[in-house]
Design a protein around this motif. Structure first.
Motif, short mmCIF file in Angstrom:
data_model
loop_
_atom_site.label_atom_id
_atom_site.label_comp_id
_atom_site.label_asym_id
_atom_site.label_seq_id
_atom_site.Cartn_x
_atom_site.Cartn_y
_atom_site.Cartn_z
N LEU A 1 -6.39 3.95 -45.20
CA LEU A 1 -7.28 3.42 -44.16
C LEU A 1 -8.59 4.20 -44.07
O LEU A 1 -9.67 3.61 -43.95
CB LEU A 1 -6.56 3.44 -42.80
CG LEU A 1 -5.41 2.46 -42.63
CD1 LEU A 1 -4.67 2.73 -41.32
CD2 LEU A 1 -5.90 1.03 -42.69
N GLN A 2 -8.50 5.52 -44.16
CA GLN A 2 -9.71 6.34 -44.11
C GLN A 2 -10.61 6.08 -45.31
O GLN A 2 -11.83 6.02 -45.17
CB GLN A 2 -9.35 7.83 -44.04
CG GLN A 2 -8.81 8.24 -42.69
CD GLN A 2 -8.43 9.70 -42.67
OE1 GLN A 2 -7.68 10.17 -43.53
NE2 GLN A 2 -8.95 10.43 -41.71
N ALA A 3 -10.02 5.91 -46.48
CA ALA A 3 -10.81 5.60 -47.67
C ALA A 3 -11.51 4.25 -47.50
O ALA A 3 -12.69 4.11 -47.85
CB ALA A 3 -9.92 5.59 -48.91
N GLY A 4 -10.81 3.29 -46.94
CA GLY A 4 -11.40 1.97 -46.70
C GLY A 4 -12.56 2.02 -45.71
O GLY A 4 -13.61 1.40 -45.93
N VAL A 5 -12.38 2.77 -44.64
CA VAL A 5 -13.47 2.92 -43.66
C VAL A 5 -14.64 3.66 -44.29
O VAL A 5 -15.81 3.29 -44.07
CB VAL A 5 -12.97 3.63 -42.38
CG1 VAL A 5 -14.12 4.01 -41.46
CG2 VAL A 5 -11.98 2.74 -41.63
N GLY A 6 -14.36 4.67 -45.09
CA GLY A 6 -15.43 5.41 -45.76
C GLY A 6 -16.26 4.52 -46.67
O GLY A 6 -17.49 4.58 -46.67
N ILE A 7 -15.61 3.67 -47.44
CA ILE A 7 -16.32 2.74 -48.32
C ILE A 7 -17.12 1.74 -47.51
O ILE A 7 -18.27 1.41 -47.85
CB ILE A 7 -15.33 2.03 -49.27
CG1 ILE A 7 -14.85 3.03 -50.32
CG2 ILE A 7 -15.96 0.82 -49.93
CD1 ILE A 7 -13.73 2.53 -51.18
#
Length: 170
Positions: free
Chosen positions: A54-60
């Motif tokens: 989820l954090q990787a998705g938000v970062g992207i």
């Protein structure tokens, strides 16, 4: 593929800019995947897999949103694919170099050397982001570094707001 990696590395070394990245949707997809994988691995070191995903998705999403808004306001939206590829690719590459330092931080084995390397990588990431913005918008380096700093500051705040209490050890 090796040419793309060399291009991203050259951008990180300030030898090339986003204007040198091919205008390509498949390349943007590849950079999205590369950044997602690098971010996920780095975040997974100190978190659960779902939280890291989820954090990787938000970062992207933040990278793409920043790129779009910046280029839209700068009247350079036609450079979205190239700028986004450069931002995502350089983020993935620098994240790869940060993996040992991140592991040291998350396992509580942070030494002065590891801290110094991580600080250097953060400054390098900021400078590379400013370099990309400068070329994408045709603005001064000082303006671009300021905008890059604002982006990094806002992205940290958004992540803290969206993921409150995530310390990396839960």
């Amino acid at each position: 593929m090796l040419d793309i990696l060399k291009l991203i590395f050259d951008i990180c070394l300030f030898k090339k800019g986003p204007q040198d990245v091919p205008y390509s949707l498949p390349l943007l997809r590849l950079m999205l995947i590369a950044d997602a994988v690098a971010s996920f691995i780095m975040l997974f070191i100190g978190s659960q897999w779902l939280m890291a995903l989820l954090q990787a998705g938000v970062g992207i999403t933040l990278v793409l949103g920043f790129s779009w808004v910046t280029l839209y306001l700068g009247h350079r939206l036609e450079r979205f694919y190239q700028t986004s590829c450069a931002l995502l690719g350089t983020d993935a590459l620098i994240s790869f170099f940060a993996l040992p330092g991140t592991a040291a931080l998350m396992t509580g084995r942070m030494t002065l050397l590891a801290f110094s390397v991580m600080l250097g990588l953060m400054i390098w990431h900021w400078a590379v982001t400013g370099h990309i913005i400068r070329h994408a918008l045709g603005k001064t380096l000082l303006f671009s570094l300021g905008l890059a700093f604002l982006y990094i500051l806002v992205s940290y705040q958004v992540m803290a707001l969206v993921f409150p209490g995530v310390t990396g050890t839960e």
